[in-house]
Design an enzyme around this catalytic site. Structure first.
Site, short mmCIF file in Angstrom:
data_model
loop_
_atom_site.label_atom_id
_atom_site.label_comp_id
_atom_site.label_asym_id
_atom_site.label_seq_id
_atom_site.Cartn_x
_atom_site.Cartn_y
_atom_site.Cartn_z
N HIS A 142 -5.34 -32.71 17.62
CA HIS A 142 -4.23 -33.47 18.18
C HIS A 142 -3.11 -32.56 18.64
O HIS A 142 -1.98 -33.00 18.82
CB HIS A 142 -3.74 -34.48 17.15
CG HIS A 142 -4.82 -35.44 16.75
ND1 HIS A 142 -5.05 -36.62 17.42
CD2 HIS A 142 -5.77 -35.34 15.79
CE1 HIS A 142 -6.10 -37.22 16.88
NE2 HIS A 142 -6.56 -36.47 15.89
N GLY B 193 -4.89 -1.92 4.77
CA GLY B 193 -4.07 -3.05 4.32
C GLY B 193 -4.74 -4.39 4.58
O GLY B 193 -4.82 -5.25 3.69
N ARG B 194 -5.28 -4.57 5.78
CA ARG B 194 -5.85 -5.88 6.13
C ARG B 194 -7.25 -6.07 5.55
O ARG B 194 -7.88 -7.09 5.78
CB ARG B 194 -5.86 -6.07 7.65
CG ARG B 194 -6.48 -4.92 8.42
CD ARG B 194 -6.15 -5.02 9.90
NE ARG B 194 -6.60 -3.86 10.66
CZ ARG B 194 -5.92 -2.72 10.77
NH1 ARG B 194 -4.75 -2.60 10.16
NH2 ARG B 194 -6.38 -1.71 11.48
N LYS C 217 9.23 -1.24 14.53
CA LYS C 217 9.84 -0.88 13.24
C LYS C 217 10.91 0.18 13.45
O LYS C 217 12.02 0.07 12.95
CB LYS C 217 8.78 -0.31 12.29
CG LYS C 217 7.96 -1.31 11.55
CD LYS C 217 7.22 -0.56 10.44
CE LYS C 217 6.01 -1.31 9.94
NZ LYS C 217 5.19 -0.55 9.03
N LYS D 158 0.84 -1.20 0.00
CA LYS D 158 0.00 0.00 0.00
C LYS D 158 0.88 1.25 0.00
O LYS D 158 0.70 2.15 -0.78
CB LYS D 158 -0.92 -0.03 1.23
CG LYS D 158 -1.85 1.13 1.32
CD LYS D 158 -2.85 0.95 2.46
CE LYS D 158 -3.59 2.25 2.69
NZ LYS D 158 -4.56 2.16 3.78
N GLU E 65 -4.90 -6.72 14.69
CA GLU E 65 -4.38 -5.41 14.27
C GLU E 65 -5.50 -4.37 14.31
O GLU E 65 -5.26 -3.19 14.55
CB GLU E 65 -3.77 -5.50 12.86
CG GLU E 65 -2.85 -4.33 12.53
CD GLU E 65 -2.05 -4.51 11.26
OE1 GLU E 65 -0.85 -4.81 11.34
OE2 GLU E 65 -2.63 -4.35 10.16
N GLU F 145 10.47 -4.83 4.52
CA GLU F 145 10.50 -6.26 4.15
C GLU F 145 10.18 -6.43 2.67
O GLU F 145 10.90 -7.11 1.92
CB GLU F 145 9.48 -7.06 4.96
CG GLU F 145 9.79 -7.19 6.44
CD GLU F 145 9.12 -6.11 7.27
OE1 GLU F 145 8.82 -5.02 6.74
OE2 GLU F 145 8.92 -6.36 8.48
O1 F6P Z 1 2.00 -4.33 9.83
C1 F6P Z 1 1.58 -3.04 9.61
C2 F6P Z 1 1.10 -2.85 8.21
O2 F6P Z 1 0.91 -1.50 8.01
C3 F6P Z 1 -0.18 -3.60 7.90
O3 F6P Z 1 -1.32 -2.96 8.30
C4 F6P Z 1 -0.09 -3.76 6.43
O4 F6P Z 1 -0.97 -4.72 5.99
C5 F6P Z 1 1.36 -4.13 6.29
O5 F6P Z 1 2.02 -3.33 7.25
C6 F6P Z 1 1.97 -3.93 4.93
O6 F6P Z 1 1.97 -2.58 4.54
P1 F6P Z 1 2.18 -2.17 3.05
O7 F6P Z 1 1.09 -2.77 2.24
O8 F6P Z 1 2.14 -0.68 3.04
O9 F6P Z 1 3.53 -2.68 2.60
#
Ligand code: F6P
Length: 550
Positions: free
Chosen positions: A387, A270-271, A515, A210, A356, A216
């Site tokens: 199990h 995002g979620r 972060k 987003k 979240e 990452e």
């Molecule tokens: O973990 C925090 C967060 O902002 C989530 O809400 C989101 O889904 C994820 O990081 C990834 O963010 P982005 O889509 O901006 O890379």
């Protein structure tokens, strides 16, 4: 935006629920079932091919009415309306919350800041259709003309969990020659394990972010880009990389042509984004027609949520039951257990959605809340989890309300596998509700030939307290429409809980601190000077890891 309010736990309905708790907390579900032969019918709701049985909960009509009163006092209906109308209900980020617009199949206009968002949404959906069909038909090929058969989604959190969960859930709908992979973790293993399996000439990378600033995702995307360029040259990038983002500037800076970018908007959290172009991998794997069916299913749930009286409203009842357990019984956990191997990532997906969204302690009036918010959600696919953690679910000291999800028909009807699977899930719900007294346990052992002495010694260990709640969702089959309904139900449940708890379910500020601190530790690991003073444990650990890596 909703004005100053009486604190939630001071409301009349809350006080009434406290009284209900005192009066009924010991009432046994098995007695309520025995007294009322209509109980299952009374406490269940059917919507299309989805059946929601919530009769195995510690409620009666009085409690249900008190919970409905709480929803009324918290003006849940007004807030639902505000979301569908595009009001900026994400108040800390001053944003509208419109994942419902992404699947607004009626195409009725929805305005944000005076602008109808539907034309843009439809445009991106059309672009997704064109592109996914071209990839599936081999019309959009890789740089060397080979068909793109490996679809690699690079993203994390909401830019990973939704597509990964839905692709797996709909695996039986994948085009035969297409395979989907997901790289999320910064751990180099995640990248290596995927790249070792695939041929660059046949690979499409979808970089989903987003913000397009997530370390990452950008690190993984850079590694994959280098891997591709090393194999096929810089010119190959435009044929093997697309991006999904709200941030065109950063996409361009990264080296992906904005022509190859699929847009989404800051009114999509995002979620809550798998319904947007973040779902491109789903669309390529299962085809846009099936993606549309998933949107249809979600829209059906949206309309049910928006228009149905709360007493018959699936997401609202799901939320009220959880509030009942979390705030009055103080149950701290909840488990979701799909009895469908293809739904194995649903619990992981819901962990982000629920925790979240509602793992917050400051309310919408900038005050610390004086009541509990999100429970811990965990789960896994049945029967595997029977199990592993089910011992605790049946006999542990903490009570964990469970959601069971069952498709009546399997995508893989082999012998009697599915009947055994269903027998197991139904048995879990019944056993949790009924339990077993020590007398029953004793008699059962005697009947099975145990000595009286052994039966007496073991009867306490074989006692089950019962009265442990569960919801059961039954679908005919887990198809794209059903998946859409299921996920939308959990989204709305989460929203209703946030309304009742008076928190903003749509920001995620809690992820920031970790972060920020990682960014301060990184230079130290890389031997770049840093003046930051850590605690002695962190200092020691930094030193230890550096020594071990020498
Ligand atoms: O973990 C925090 C967060 O902002 C989530 O809400 C989101 O889904 C994820 O990081 C990834 O963010 P982005 O889509 O901006 O890379």
């Amino acid at each position: 935006m909703f004005g100053r309010k009486l604190e939630v736990n001071k409301l009349k309905s809350w006080k009434h629920l406290e009284k209900c708790y005192k009066k009924f907390c010991k009432t046994e579900m098995k007695e309520m079932f025995a007294k009322d032969p209509q109980r299952a019918e009374k406490y269940s709701i059917k919507l299309e091919n989805m059946f929601f049985d919530y009769s195995k909960n510690r409620i009666n009509d009085r409690i249900k009415n008190a919970l409905l009163m709480l929803a009324k006092e918290r003006k849940v209906d007004e807030k639902i309306h505000a979301m569908f109308e595009g009001e900026k209900i994400n108040q800390t980020e001053k944003r509208a919350v419109l994942h419902v617009a992404l699947r607004n199949r009626s195409n009725s206009p929805i305005y944000v800041d005076g602008k109808n968002v539907m034309p843009n949404i439809n445009e991106v959906l059309a672009k997704m259709r064109k592109f996914s069909e071209a990839v599936r038909l081999g019309k959009f090929t890789g740089h060397t003309g080979k068909k793109l058969i490996n679809i690699v989604n690079i993203g994390i959190g909401g830019s990973d969990l939704g597509p990964k969960m839905a692709c797996e859930a709909l695996r039986r709908y994948w085009a035969k020659d297409i395979k989907c992979y997901f790289i999320s973790n910064i751990d180099g293993t995640a990248c290596s394990e995927v790249l070792n399996k695939i041929n660059p000439e046949e690979t499409l990378f979808i970089v989903c972010s987003k913000t397009f600033t997530t370390i990452e995702t950008l690190t993984n995307a850079k590694t994959c880009r280098k891997w591709l360029v090393d194999a096929l040259g810089e010119h190959a990038v435009s044929k093997h990389f697309v991006a999904v983002s709200t941030n065109a500037k950063e996409v361009e800076k990264f080296g992906i042509d904005v022509e190859n970018m699929f847009e989404f908007w800051d009114f999509v959290g995002g979620r809550y984004s798998m319904w947007s172009a973040i779902g491109l991998s789903i669309a390529i794997a299962v085809g846009m027609d099936n993606f549309d069916k998933m949107l249809d299913g979600a829209h059906t749930m949206d309309m049910h949520f928006k228009n149905t009286d709360f007493s018959q409203n699936i997401p609202v009842m799901m939320a009220l039951l959880e509030i009942w357990y979390r705030n009055f019984f103080k149950f701290a956990n909840t488990a979701v257990i799909p009895y469908d191997q293809y739904l194995q990532y649903v619990p992981a997906y819901l962990q982000q959605l629920v925790m979240e969204s509602n793992g917050k302690s400051v309310n919408n009036e900038e005050k610390f809340v004086k009541y509990d918010t999100s429970p811990v959600l965990f789960g896994g696919a049945g029967t595997d989890v029977q199990h592993s953690f089910f011992q605790m679910i049946h006999q542990g000291t903490s009570i964990v309300p469970c959601d069971f999800i069952i498709p009546a028909i399997s995508h893989n009807e082999i012998g009697d596998h599915h009947e055994i699977l269903i027998a197991n899930v139904l048995a879990q719900g019944e056993a949790l509700m009924r339990g077993k007294t020590s007398t029953e346990a004793y008699e059962e052992m005697i009947k099975a030939g145990k000595s009286k002495e052994d039966a007496v010694a073991l009867k306490k260990y074989k006692t089950f307290s019962g009265n442990r709640p569960s919801n059961t969702f039954v679908f005919k089959k887990m198809d794209p429409f059903a998946l859409g309904m299921l996920i939308a139900a959990y989204e709305h449940k989460t929203f209703v809980e946030g309304i009742i708890w008076n928190i903003d379910s749509f920001d995620q500020m809690g992820v920031e601190l970790g972060k920020q601190m990682a960014l301060s530790i990184l230079p130290e690991l890389q031997n770049n000077a840093s003046n930051i003073q850590h605690d002695s444990s962190t200092e020691n650990l930094i030193k230890l890891v550096k020594d071990l890596r020498k």
